[in-house]
Write a protein that holds these residues in place. Structure first.
Motif, PDB file in Angstrom:
ATOM      1  N   HIS A 122      29.764  64.261  67.918  1.00 39.21           N
ATOM      2  CA  HIS A 122      28.828  63.282  68.471  1.00 39.21           C
ATOM      3  C   HIS A 122      27.442  63.443  67.848  1.00 39.21           C
ATOM      4  CE1 HIS A 122      26.020  61.500  71.386  1.00 39.21           C
ATOM      5  NE2 HIS A 122      26.965  60.589  71.481  1.00 39.21           N
ATOM      6  N   GLU A 123      26.975  64.669  67.716  1.00 37.69           N
ATOM      7  CA  GLU A 123      25.655  64.917  67.120  1.00 37.69           C
ATOM      8  C   GLU A 123      25.597  64.416  65.679  1.00 37.69           C
ATOM      9  OE1 GLU A 123      22.739  66.044  68.408  1.00 37.69           O
ATOM     10  OE2 GLU A 123      23.808  65.817  70.305  1.00 37.69           O
ATOM     11  N   VAL A 124      26.625  64.719  64.911  1.00 35.47           N
ATOM     12  CA  VAL A 124      26.669  64.318  63.505  1.00 35.47           C
ATOM     13  C   VAL A 124      26.731  62.796  63.378  1.00 35.47           C
ATOM     14  CG1 VAL A 124      28.091  64.425  61.426  1.00 35.47           C
ATOM     15  CG2 VAL A 124      27.669  66.497  62.731  1.00 35.47           C
ATOM     16  N   ILE A 125      27.537  62.160  64.219  1.00 42.77           N
ATOM     17  CA  ILE A 125      27.657  60.696  64.181  1.00 42.77           C
ATOM     18  C   ILE A 125      26.344  60.060  64.617  1.00 42.77           C
ATOM     19  CG2 ILE A 125      28.831  58.715  65.223  1.00 42.77           C
ATOM     20  CD1 ILE A 125      31.377  60.502  65.273  1.00 42.77           C
ATOM     21  N   LYS A 126      25.717  60.626  65.633  1.00 44.06           N
ATOM     22  CA  LYS A 126      24.441  60.094  66.117  1.00 44.06           C
ATOM     23  C   LYS A 126      23.378  60.143  65.019  1.00 44.06           C
ATOM     24  CE  LYS A 126      22.038  62.362  69.207  1.00 44.06           C
ATOM     25  NZ  LYS A 126      21.600  63.014  70.455  1.00 44.06           N
ATOM     26  N   MET A 127      23.421  61.191  64.187  1.00 46.34           N
ATOM     27  CA  MET A 127      22.467  61.322  63.082  1.00 46.34           C
ATOM     28  C   MET A 127      22.921  60.546  61.843  1.00 46.34           C
ATOM     29  SD  MET A 127      21.287  65.327  63.319  1.00 46.34           S
ATOM     30  CE  MET A 127      22.886  65.940  62.880  1.00 46.34           C
ATOM     31  N   LYS A 128      24.094  59.895  61.941  1.00 43.91           N
ATOM     32  CA  LYS A 128      24.685  59.127  60.839  1.00 43.91           C
ATOM     33  C   LYS A 128      24.902  59.981  59.594  1.00 43.91           C
ATOM     34  CE  LYS A 128      23.234  54.699  62.523  1.00 43.91           C
ATOM     35  NZ  LYS A 128      22.897  53.342  62.228  1.00 43.91           N
ATOM     36  N   GLU A 129      25.315  61.230  59.800  1.00 42.25           N
ATOM     37  CA  GLU A 129      25.629  62.152  58.712  1.00 42.25           C
ATOM     38  C   GLU A 129      27.141  62.364  58.675  1.00 42.25           C
ATOM     39  OE1 GLU A 129      23.365  65.745  59.026  1.00 42.25           O
ATOM     40  OE2 GLU A 129      21.458  64.672  59.020  1.00 42.25           O
ATOM     41  N   LEU A 130      27.861  61.302  58.383  1.00 42.12           N
ATOM     42  CA  LEU A 130      29.319  61.341  58.445  1.00 42.12           C
ATOM     43  C   LEU A 130      29.948  62.256  57.394  1.00 42.12           C
ATOM     44  CD1 LEU A 130      30.083  57.583  59.130  1.00 42.12           C
ATOM     45  CD2 LEU A 130      29.861  59.452  60.770  1.00 42.12           C
ATOM     46  N   GLN A 186      34.823  53.931  67.328  1.00 41.83           N
ATOM     47  CA  GLN A 186      33.803  52.895  67.567  1.00 41.83           C
ATOM     48  C   GLN A 186      32.429  53.390  67.131  1.00 41.83           C
ATOM     49  OE1 GLN A 186      34.442  52.284  71.784  1.00 41.83           O
ATOM     50  NE2 GLN A 186      35.306  50.253  71.404  1.00 41.83           N
ATOM     51  N   ASP A 187      32.120  54.648  67.444  1.00 39.42           N
ATOM     52  CA  ASP A 187      30.822  55.195  67.037  1.00 39.42           C
ATOM     53  C   ASP A 187      30.718  55.338  65.524  1.00 39.42           C
ATOM     54  OD1 ASP A 187      29.888  55.212  69.597  1.00 39.42           O
ATOM     55  OD2 ASP A 187      30.041  57.383  69.885  1.00 39.42           O
ATOM     56  N   ILE A 188      31.816  55.682  64.869  1.00 43.14           N
ATOM     57  CA  ILE A 188      31.806  55.768  63.406  1.00 43.14           C
ATOM     58  C   ILE A 188      31.585  54.382  62.809  1.00 43.14           C
ATOM     59  CG2 ILE A 188      33.263  56.185  61.382  1.00 43.14           C
ATOM     60  CD1 ILE A 188      34.445  58.579  62.960  1.00 43.14           C
ATOM     61  N   LYS A 189      32.247  53.376  63.355  1.00 41.27           N
ATOM     62  CA  LYS A 189      32.076  52.003  62.862  1.00 41.27           C
ATOM     63  C   LYS A 189      30.639  51.534  63.030  1.00 41.27           C
ATOM     64  CE  LYS A 189      36.818  50.544  63.679  1.00 41.27           C
ATOM     65  NZ  LYS A 189      37.717  49.778  64.547  1.00 41.27           N
ATOM     66  N   SER A 190      29.953  52.007  64.062  1.00 41.15           N
ATOM     67  CA  SER A 190      28.567  51.594  64.290  1.00 41.15           C
ATOM     68  C   SER A 190      27.607  52.203  63.269  1.00 41.15           C
ATOM     69  CB  SER A 190      28.119  51.955  65.707  1.00 41.15           C
ATOM     70  OG  SER A 190      27.948  53.350  65.839  1.00 41.15           O
ATOM     71  N   CYS A 191      28.066  53.189  62.498  1.00 47.32           N
ATOM     72  CA  CYS A 191      27.224  53.809  61.469  1.00 47.32           C
ATOM     73  C   CYS A 191      27.122  52.943  60.217  1.00 47.32           C
ATOM     74  CB  CYS A 191      27.776  55.177  61.080  1.00 47.32           C
ATOM     75  SG  CYS A 191      27.603  56.420  62.362  1.00 47.32           S
ATOM     76  N   GLY A 192      28.010  51.992  60.061  1.00 45.77           N
ATOM     77  CA  GLY A 192      28.003  51.137  58.877  1.00 45.77           C
ATOM     78  C   GLY A 192      29.407  50.694  58.552  1.00 45.77           C
ATOM     79  N   ASN A 193      29.552  50.037  57.416  1.00 45.07           N
ATOM     80  CA  ASN A 193      30.876  49.560  57.032  1.00 45.07           C
ATOM     81  C   ASN A 193      31.226  49.923  55.597  1.00 45.07           C
ATOM     82  OD1 ASN A 193      29.171  47.820  55.756  1.00 45.07           O
ATOM     83  ND2 ASN A 193      30.117  45.945  56.508  1.00 45.07           N
ATOM     84  N   GLY A 194      30.806  51.084  55.179  1.00 45.18           N
ATOM     85  CA  GLY A 194      31.110  51.547  53.831  1.00 45.18           C
ATOM     86  C   GLY A 194      32.475  52.194  53.741  1.00 45.18           C
ATOM     87  N   ASP A 195      32.791  52.691  52.555  1.00 46.03           N
ATOM     88  CA  ASP A 195      34.085  53.317  52.319  1.00 46.03           C
ATOM     89  C   ASP A 195      34.287  54.565  53.172  1.00 46.03           C
ATOM     90  OD1 ASP A 195      34.726  51.363  50.492  1.00 46.03           O
ATOM     91  OD2 ASP A 195      34.213  52.574  48.735  1.00 46.03           O
ATOM     92  N   LEU A 196      33.244  55.380  53.348  1.00 46.95           N
ATOM     93  CA  LEU A 196      33.379  56.591  54.152  1.00 46.95           C
ATOM     94  C   LEU A 196      33.710  56.250  55.598  1.00 46.95           C
ATOM     95  CD1 LEU A 196      33.304  59.646  54.384  1.00 46.95           C
ATOM     96  CD2 LEU A 196      30.841  59.493  54.766  1.00 46.95           C
ATOM     97  N   GLU A 197      33.004  55.287  56.161  1.00 45.03           N
ATOM     98  CA  GLU A 197      33.282  54.868  57.537  1.00 45.03           C
ATOM     99  C   GLU A 197      34.719  54.333  57.649  1.00 45.03           C
ATOM    100  OE1 GLU A 197      28.893  54.765  56.976  1.00 45.03           O
ATOM    101  OE2 GLU A 197      30.565  53.947  55.843  1.00 45.03           O
TER     102      GLU A 197
END
Length: 189
Positions: free
Chosen positions: A82-90, A124-135
């Motif tokens: 959760h912390e990593v996703i919140k910081m968008k450091e996937l 859902q939280d990962i998808k909210s970080c963006g829509n790139g290849d990593l996500e």
């Protein structure tokens, strides 16, 4: 590996996350025999960061395949994720480490803790970080671990809808899952 598109990388995710540890080891051995280099070496030389870090971690891991779950670890790792996703450091090492080393049952418990503790599912939280290849790859990892039958039902659906049939995807999904969970895939479809 030669085509290097996102669709080919998704196949690597399928193999590494929806296969048994023994099947993944067999795939790696055959790959090495056929192409005279390891799968990890090919990924490292052809895929760019941060996808490389995730894919090498996934294909090189050996997941224990027993139903052992530690709820304390599940809760702790849900918090880290959760912390990593919140910081968008996937591409953080915690993400790769957790997704590539924990057994499927432990990861499912972690995903459930995540949803209970934070009110939304991890994908859902990962998808909210963006829509790139990593996500895209990370949400696929989650789906292949959490509900592989849902993932393969979607692969089959996508392969037959539209103009023409994607025979490679259709055959891969049916042949690779025929003796594992085809009845659940059929129900999901």
């Amino acid at each position: 590996m030669k085509k290097k598109g996102i669709k080919q990388l998704q196949v690597l995710v399928e193999i590494s996350c929806a296969s048994s540890p023994h099947h993944l080891m067999a795939v790696r051995q055959v790959y090495g025999s056929l192409f005279e280099c390891s799968l990890e070496e090919d990924i490292a030389s052809t895929v760019s960061l941060p996808l490389r870090k995730l894919l090498v971690g996934l294909v090189s891991s050996y997941r224990y395949d027993r139903q052992l779950v530690d709820s304390g670890i599940a809760n702790s790792e849900a918090s880290k994720l959760h912390e990593v996703i919140k910081m968008k450091e996937l591409d953080h090492n915690h993400v790769v480490s957790i997704l590539s080393t924990r057994n499927i049952f432990q990861l499912r418990a972690t995903f459930e803790c995540y949803k209970q503790n934070y009110g939304t599912s991890i994908d859902q939280d990962i998808k909210s970080c963006g829509n790139g290849d990593l996500e895209s790859l990370l949400t696929m990892v989650i789906c292949c671990i959490e509900t592989p039958e849902k993932h393969f039902a979607q692969v089959i659906k996508d392969s037959v809808i539209g103009l023409g049939t994607d025979e490679d995807s259709l055959n891969r999904a049916i042949v690779s899952r025929a003796e594992i969970d085809m009845t659940r895939i059929r129900e999901e479809f």
